[in-house]
Design a protein around this motif. Structure first.
Motif: not given
Ligand code: N01
Length: 545
Positions: A192-201, A343-344
């Motif tokens: 759950i979550g698509t901030g900077a952290t979610g996107i890196q994960s 992102e990558t």
């Protein structure tokens, strides 16, 4: 020695410490280094079992710098700059933590850091002119000066979804990730979550997860990071360039390497701007497309829309399933009006057969059960649930402690509705308390900002000691002035119209539903100039006793 004193005088011989620092993240360890250098009796209290703060706690897969490693390091020690090699343009969390531990080893910092010590309260004792700090084991400490170094994205929050406690599988908040390895092979993972952290994960977990379901409420304008290894030869070239590189950071608006484009979008042709964006998107490292954009994109609705539409097309090109692509395009905020995640191959992850996007605005999450996330449409069975749900930002770590100033006034009450500070480092009614990375302080490139704030605070403490000043308090008019300035500096920014931690919103916390100016957006050079003048004028804008 300071001002010719070979051995500085102890400014608080009757107290446990002259200075207590809360937190051993980047702020805390640099504060300790400086305080020792200035001859203060200082101690750091740290909740974790190791140093590093953000980089100690955020061990989630894919956690890494998204500013260039070499711009995001400390500059205070030439020896460290000479000795430490970065292996990637954007170092991963393990390398960053190794760097922090290298600093701790080199300067023997751990001997004055007390780990596993969570501060529960800090009360100002007026009659004895000292702070009395209590940890959660009940142990008390007295000090003349209190320095908070607790971060502004350090109090994680879980989603306010019924059943969060019921889930029986493995579950982790990204910011409280375990030290032991977590594997995803063969597992049904939900995030759950698509901030900077979610996107890196997400981009990292997608590589190995048996199946990954992303529960997205608000899509984000992520753009390519363009990370890459740094060879020994390249590192030598970068190192030779350090003085110029740090000078660039000093000149830039937010202490980053990236200079803004000075023209407005309307001043260039469509061809020119698209070629510019294409180059930034395809070749620009890190935040370039965000921070070096045309100057009106952050302010002008039309300009912002043109830029956002251009990036939306990039998402459409990268995501094969058109419906998924449309769900990944933000609709409720324009490009750069929130912190832009880097992102990558994030968008390409959605082309993999093991990754699925669930838009919870279409099928809301109803609850979490022992084995699944239940949406209005289905039960999505999960072995592991990851919360990349962000933080009680800016004031959250302060609110988590019982901090009381003059007449027992609670800082939490003082900041009800919005934080109010003098230059982000002090608060009226809370004498002898200084904050590194406090609310309404210049943030931007964080280590650059930390170096400045900690130098400013520790220089001030040495000055006070030298002048026999033992009580220092911000004036209410100074706090009013700074708060107004912070609000003024934000005027016209489209970012003010968007829900994010930068506008004080956390949808999981009832008390954080009203947009405020939660972040100082004036220039970093201007901030430093202002604070330098306070020091040059003998801190007369404070009450000094
Ligand atoms: O947190 P966030 P973050 N139901 O608050 C979602 C820094 N940082 O940890 O937007 C469903 O940005 C929420 O959805 P919505 C950086 O400054 C730096 O990602 O509220 N979803 C959102 O998608 C960054 O800005 C680095 O609709 C829920 C997400 O969770 C800051 O940290 C790396 C929900 C939270 O996003 C915070 O980033 C990473 C719910 N109940 C972060 N509750 C580097 O420099 C929350 N969400 C490397």
């Amino acid at each position: 020695g300071f001002m010719g004193d070979p051995i500085p005088r102890d400014s608080a011989p009757d107290l446990d410490y002259e200075v207590l620092v809360i937190g051993a993240g980047l702020s805390g360890i640099f504060a300790l280094y400086r305080l020792r250098e200035l001859g203060f009796r200082a101690r750091v209290l740290e909740a974790g079992s190791g140093a590093g703060g953000t980089w100690y706690w955020n061990r989630y897969p894919g956690a890494r710098f998204d500013s260039e490693s070499y711009s995001y390091q400390f500059t205070f020690s030439q020896e460290v700059l000479n000795e430490w090699d970065w292996t990637e343009h954007f170092a991963g969390q393990p390398e960053i933590l190794a760097y922090i531990n290298f600093l701790c080893d080199k300067f023997d910092l751990r001997s004055d850091i007390q780990f596993d010590t969570k501060v529960a309260s800090a009360h100002f004792d007026q009659s004895n002119n000292c702070w009395r700090v209590t940890d959660d084991a009940g142990k008390q400490y007295s000090c003349r000066w209190l320095l908070t170094a607790i971060g502004f994205l350090s109090a994680p929050t879980l989603p306010n979804i019924p059943g969060v406690q019921d889930f029986k599988g493995e579950s982790h908040h990204t910011s409280r990730w375990p030290k032991q390895p977590v594997t995803f092979e063969g597992k049904r993972v939900g995030i759950i979550g698509t901030g900077a952290t979610g996107i890196q994960s997400i981009q990292e977990i997608a590589k190995t997860a048996g199946h990954l379901t992303v529960f997205q409420r608000t899509p984000n304008w992520a753009v390519p990071l363009h990370n890459g290894p740094i060879s020994k030869e390249e590192m030598a070239v970068i190192r030779d360039d350090y003085p110029a590189l740090f000078e660039r950071c000093r000149k830039s608006y937010m202490n980053f390497l990236h200079m803004p484009e000075t023209r407005a979008l309307s001043e260039v042709s469509q061809e020119e701007r698209e070629a510019f964006w294409e180059d930034q998107y395809e070749n620009g490292r890190g935040f370039r497309l965000w921070l070096s954009n045309y100057r009106d994109v952050a302010f002008d609705r039309e300009a912002n829309k043109i830029c956002s539409d251009w990036i939306a097309d990039k998402i459409r090109q990268r995501v094969k399933d058109p419906e998924t692509a449309e769900r990944l395009i933000p609709r409720n905020h324009g490009f750069g009006t929130k912190r832009v995640p880097m992102e990558t191959n994030y968008f390409e992850a959605y082309n993999q057969p093991n990754v699925r996007l669930v838009d919870v605005t279409e099928t809301p999450i109803e609850c979490i059960t022992e084995t699944a996330i239940r949406t209005s449409k289905e039960d999505v069975g999960l072995d592991m649930l990851i919360y990349a749900t962000g933080f009680d930002a800016v004031t959250g770590a302060f609110d988590a402690m019982d901090i009381r100033g003059i007449n027992g006034v609670r800082l939490k009450d003082r900041w009800e509705g919005s934080p109010r500070t003098y230059v982000g480092m002090t608060v009226d009614g809370f004498p002898n308390m200084f904050m590194s990375m406090g609310p309404h302080q210049s943030y931007g490139n964080i280590p650059r900002s930390i170096e400045y704030a900690v130098n400013w605070i520790t220089d001030a403490l040495a000055y006070f000691r030298d002048k026999d000043i033992t009580n220092v308090e911000a004036k209410p008019e100074g706090v009013d002035m700074w708060t107004e300035h912070v609000i003024d500096a934000a005027k016209g920014r489209l970012a003010n119209e968007v829900d994010s931690w930068m506008t004080g919103i956390n949808k999981n916390l009832p008390g954080k539903q009203k947009r405020i100016i939660n972040r100082y957006t004036g220039s970093a050079p201007g901030f430093r100039k202002f604070c330098d003048e306070i020091a040059a004028n003998g801190y007369k804008t404070f009450k000094l006793n």
